[in-house]
Design a protein around this motif. Sequence first.
Motif, PDB file in Angstrom:
ATOM      1  N   VAL A  39       0.850  -1.194   0.000  1.00 52.35           N
ATOM      2  CA  VAL A  39       0.000   0.000   0.000  1.00 52.35           C
ATOM      3  C   VAL A  39       0.885   1.243   0.000  1.00 52.35           C
ATOM      4  O   VAL A  39       0.676   2.175  -0.787  1.00 52.35           O
ATOM      5  CB  VAL A  39      -0.959   0.013   1.214  1.00 52.35           C
ATOM      6  N   SER A  40       1.885   1.258   0.846  1.00 54.01           N
ATOM      7  CA  SER A  40       2.807   2.393   0.917  1.00 54.01           C
ATOM      8  C   SER A  40       3.586   2.555  -0.380  1.00 54.01           C
ATOM      9  O   SER A  40       3.823   3.682  -0.836  1.00 54.01           O
ATOM     10  CB  SER A  40       3.777   2.224   2.081  1.00 54.01           C
ATOM     11  N   HIS A  41       3.982   1.425  -0.983  1.00 53.26           N
ATOM     12  CA  HIS A  41       4.712   1.473  -2.256  1.00 53.26           C
ATOM     13  C   HIS A  41       3.897   2.176  -3.338  1.00 53.26           C
ATOM     14  O   HIS A  41       4.403   3.033  -4.057  1.00 53.26           O
ATOM     15  CB  HIS A  41       5.089   0.054  -2.697  1.00 53.26           C
ATOM     16  N   TYR A  42       2.624   1.812  -3.456  1.00 54.30           N
ATOM     17  CA  TYR A  42       1.778   2.391  -4.495  1.00 54.30           C
ATOM     18  C   TYR A  42       1.334   3.813  -4.191  1.00 54.30           C
ATOM     19  O   TYR A  42       1.227   4.645  -5.090  1.00 54.30           O
ATOM     20  CB  TYR A  42       0.528   1.541  -4.712  1.00 54.30           C
ATOM     21  N   PHE A  43       1.058   4.109  -2.932  1.00 56.34           N
ATOM     22  CA  PHE A  43       0.391   5.367  -2.611  1.00 56.34           C
ATOM     23  C   PHE A  43       1.125   6.275  -1.643  1.00 56.34           C
ATOM     24  O   PHE A  43       0.678   7.404  -1.424  1.00 56.34           O
ATOM     25  CB  PHE A  43      -1.028   5.077  -2.084  1.00 56.34           C
ATOM     26  N   GLY A  44       2.210   5.831  -1.058  1.00 52.16           N
ATOM     27  CA  GLY A  44       2.960   6.691  -0.153  1.00 52.16           C
ATOM     28  C   GLY A  44       2.218   6.933   1.142  1.00 52.16           C
ATOM     29  O   GLY A  44       1.986   6.008   1.913  1.00 52.16           O
ATOM     30  N   SER A  45       1.809   8.146   1.365  1.00 51.61           N
ATOM     31  CA  SER A  45       1.197   8.525   2.637  1.00 51.61           C
ATOM     32  C   SER A  45      -0.297   8.190   2.688  1.00 51.61           C
ATOM     33  O   SER A  45      -0.942   7.934   1.674  1.00 51.61           O
ATOM     34  CB  SER A  45       1.369  10.031   2.862  1.00 51.61           C
ATOM     35  N   LYS A  46      -0.828   8.247   3.885  1.00 52.34           N
ATOM     36  CA  LYS A  46      -2.266   8.034   4.098  1.00 52.34           C
ATOM     37  C   LYS A  46      -3.070   9.101   3.349  1.00 52.34           C
ATOM     38  O   LYS A  46      -4.110   8.805   2.750  1.00 52.34           O
ATOM     39  CB  LYS A  46      -2.568   8.077   5.597  1.00 52.34           C
ATOM     40  N   GLN A  47      -2.590  10.354   3.372  1.00 55.31           N
ATOM     41  CA  GLN A  47      -3.284  11.424   2.654  1.00 55.31           C
ATOM     42  C   GLN A  47      -3.340  11.119   1.157  1.00 55.31           C
ATOM     43  O   GLN A  47      -4.381  11.285   0.521  1.00 55.31           O
ATOM     44  CB  GLN A  47      -2.597  12.770   2.880  1.00 55.31           C
ATOM     45  N   GLU A  48      -2.236  10.687   0.594  1.00 55.88           N
ATOM     46  CA  GLU A  48      -2.213  10.392  -0.846  1.00 55.88           C
ATOM     47  C   GLU A  48      -3.123   9.208  -1.179  1.00 55.88           C
ATOM     48  O   GLU A  48      -3.779   9.204  -2.224  1.00 55.88           O
ATOM     49  CB  GLU A  48      -0.782  10.139  -1.321  1.00 55.88           C
ATOM     50  N   LEU A  49      -3.175   8.225  -0.297  1.00 58.56           N
ATOM     51  CA  LEU A  49      -4.083   7.095  -0.495  1.00 58.56           C
ATOM     52  C   LEU A  49      -5.538   7.568  -0.461  1.00 58.56           C
ATOM     53  O   LEU A  49      -6.353   7.182  -1.298  1.00 58.56           O
ATOM     54  CB  LEU A  49      -3.846   6.021   0.569  1.00 58.56           C
ATOM     55  N   SER A 104     -14.697  15.633  -0.035  1.00 56.98           N
ATOM     56  CA  SER A 104     -15.524  16.564  -0.787  1.00 56.98           C
ATOM     57  C   SER A 104     -15.493  17.949  -0.175  1.00 56.98           C
ATOM     58  O   SER A 104     -15.506  18.087   1.046  1.00 56.98           O
ATOM     59  CB  SER A 104     -16.971  16.048  -0.775  1.00 56.98           C
ATOM     60  N   PRO A 105     -15.499  18.986  -1.022  1.00 56.32           N
ATOM     61  CA  PRO A 105     -15.603  20.338  -0.476  1.00 56.32           C
ATOM     62  C   PRO A 105     -17.014  20.626   0.048  1.00 56.32           C
ATOM     63  O   PRO A 105     -17.255  21.646   0.671  1.00 56.32           O
ATOM     64  CB  PRO A 105     -15.263  21.237  -1.672  1.00 56.32           C
ATOM     65  N   PHE A 106     -17.955  19.712  -0.198  1.00 54.66           N
ATOM     66  CA  PHE A 106     -19.323  19.865   0.289  1.00 54.66           C
ATOM     67  C   PHE A 106     -19.510  19.169   1.628  1.00 54.66           C
ATOM     68  O   PHE A 106     -20.616  18.977   2.099  1.00 54.66           O
ATOM     69  CB  PHE A 106     -20.321  19.346  -0.753  1.00 54.66           C
ATOM     70  N   SER A 107     -18.410  18.767   2.211  1.00 52.70           N
ATOM     71  CA  SER A 107     -18.372  18.205   3.548  1.00 52.70           C
ATOM     72  C   SER A 107     -17.240  18.941   4.247  1.00 52.70           C
ATOM     73  O   SER A 107     -16.615  19.814   3.658  1.00 52.70           O
ATOM     74  CB  SER A 107     -18.085  16.705   3.466  1.00 52.70           C
ATOM     75  N   HIS A 108     -16.959  18.595   5.479  1.00 56.65           N
ATOM     76  CA  HIS A 108     -15.780  19.214   6.087  1.00 56.65           C
ATOM     77  C   HIS A 108     -14.543  18.526   5.519  1.00 56.65           C
ATOM     78  O   HIS A 108     -14.552  17.321   5.305  1.00 56.65           O
ATOM     79  CB  HIS A 108     -15.820  19.105   7.616  1.00 56.65           C
ATOM     80  N   ILE A 109     -13.531  19.298   5.231  1.00 60.45           N
ATOM     81  CA  ILE A 109     -12.287  18.714   4.728  1.00 60.45           C
ATOM     82  C   ILE A 109     -11.522  18.180   5.935  1.00 60.45           C
ATOM     83  O   ILE A 109     -11.309  18.881   6.919  1.00 60.45           O
ATOM     84  CB  ILE A 109     -11.443  19.752   3.971  1.00 60.45           C
ATOM     85  N   GLU A 110     -11.143  16.914   5.840  1.00 63.24           N
ATOM     86  CA  GLU A 110     -10.424  16.267   6.935  1.00 63.24           C
ATOM     87  C   GLU A 110      -9.087  16.966   7.179  1.00 63.24           C
ATOM     88  O   GLU A 110      -8.415  17.396   6.241  1.00 63.24           O
ATOM     89  CB  GLU A 110     -10.178  14.790   6.596  1.00 63.24           C
ATOM     90  N   VAL A 111      -8.706  17.077   8.430  1.00 66.55           N
ATOM     91  CA  VAL A 111      -7.412  17.660   8.789  1.00 66.55           C
ATOM     92  C   VAL A 111      -6.313  16.819   8.140  1.00 66.55           C
ATOM     93  O   VAL A 111      -6.342  15.592   8.176  1.00 66.55           O
ATOM     94  CB  VAL A 111      -7.239  17.674  10.331  1.00 66.55           C
ATOM     95  N   GLY A 112      -5.361  17.485   7.520  1.00 65.69           N
ATOM     96  CA  GLY A 112      -4.261  16.780   6.875  1.00 65.69           C
ATOM     97  C   GLY A 112      -4.522  16.464   5.414  1.00 65.69           C
ATOM     98  O   GLY A 112      -3.664  15.917   4.740  1.00 65.69           O
ATOM     99  N   VAL A 113      -5.712  16.810   4.908  1.00 71.53           N
ATOM    100  CA  VAL A 113      -6.043  16.537   3.506  1.00 71.53           C
ATOM    101  C   VAL A 113      -5.969  17.847   2.728  1.00 71.53           C
ATOM    102  O   VAL A 113      -6.424  18.888   3.199  1.00 71.53           O
ATOM    103  CB  VAL A 113      -7.447  15.905   3.382  1.00 71.53           C
ATOM    104  N   GLY A 115      -7.189  20.391   0.797  1.00 74.65           N
ATOM    105  CA  GLY A 115      -8.505  20.879   0.404  1.00 74.65           C
ATOM    106  C   GLY A 115      -8.524  21.509  -0.971  1.00 74.65           C
ATOM    107  O   GLY A 115      -9.525  21.443  -1.679  1.00 74.65           O
ATOM    108  N   LYS A 116      -7.413  22.125  -1.386  1.00 76.73           N
ATOM    109  CA  LYS A 116      -7.349  22.758  -2.705  1.00 76.73           C
ATOM    110  C   LYS A 116      -7.471  21.709  -3.815  1.00 76.73           C
ATOM    111  O   LYS A 116      -8.190  21.913  -4.787  1.00 76.73           O
ATOM    112  CB  LYS A 116      -6.049  23.543  -2.845  1.00 76.73           C
ATOM    113  N   LYS A 117      -6.765  20.592  -3.655  1.00 71.02           N
ATOM    114  CA  LYS A 117      -6.855  19.518  -4.654  1.00 71.02           C
ATOM    115  C   LYS A 117      -8.280  18.978  -4.732  1.00 71.02           C
ATOM    116  O   LYS A 117      -8.788  18.686  -5.804  1.00 71.02           O
ATOM    117  CB  LYS A 117      -5.902  18.360  -4.296  1.00 71.02           C
ATOM    118  N   VAL A 118      -8.921  18.823  -3.590  1.00 75.06           N
ATOM    119  CA  VAL A 118     -10.287  18.304  -3.538  1.00 75.06           C
ATOM    120  C   VAL A 118     -11.232  19.277  -4.251  1.00 75.06           C
ATOM    121  O   VAL A 118     -12.053  18.879  -5.074  1.00 75.06           O
ATOM    122  CB  VAL A 118     -10.738  18.057  -2.083  1.00 75.06           C
TER     123      VAL A 118
END
Length: 195
Positions: A39-49, A104-113, A115-118
């Motif tokens: 999982v880490s190999h393909y996606f790196g961090s939890k945020q990126e996953l 989603s920007p129509f929900s609260h953006i999780e801390v550490g995510v 938000g601009k990309k979303v």
Amino acid sequence: MSKKEAILRAAQEAFGQLGFTAATVKDVAGRADVSFGLVSHYFGSKQELFLAAGFDMADSLITRLTEATAEPADGLELVRRYMVSYFEFTEEHRNRFPILLRCSPFSHIEVGVNGKKVAEKFSIFIEGLKRCVTIGIEDGSIRSLPVEVTALIIYGNIVGSVRTSLLTPYESDGIFAETINHVMRSLENSPGQEG
């Protein structure tokens, strides 16, 4: 299905059910039946996953909506097709779709995510609706309304119905059909009706 696809599906389920904070990479690996390291190999961090899982679901939905609104029709019909396709997709992916409610920007953006990309990803959904509304105003099937605000209101109705159906204990049978009917009545350019 490849291991990478299995990880994305497992991440969609885990993050959709538990949210960004509660879901763990270890849980995703277990659901996908792969090693934590893969999982880490393909996606790196939890945020990126989390973003990859959310954006994978978003991209599938965008493809569906684009196909549904590709055939020529008046704008009101295009809005209806958009909504029908969105709700059908939601039902087809009921176990994994909540990732889009959490990413989603129509929900609260999780801390550490990021938000601009979303927000950038979700702007595609609004642009699709703006196109349908613009066509409808130009062809006369939709009354004269501010395009961007109207697209946001339609999308807000869609998201609210999906959240009610997937995340609340309320009886929601028929909510998708009634939401479509409500939006159609609100947009329709009836004879003698002013904008």
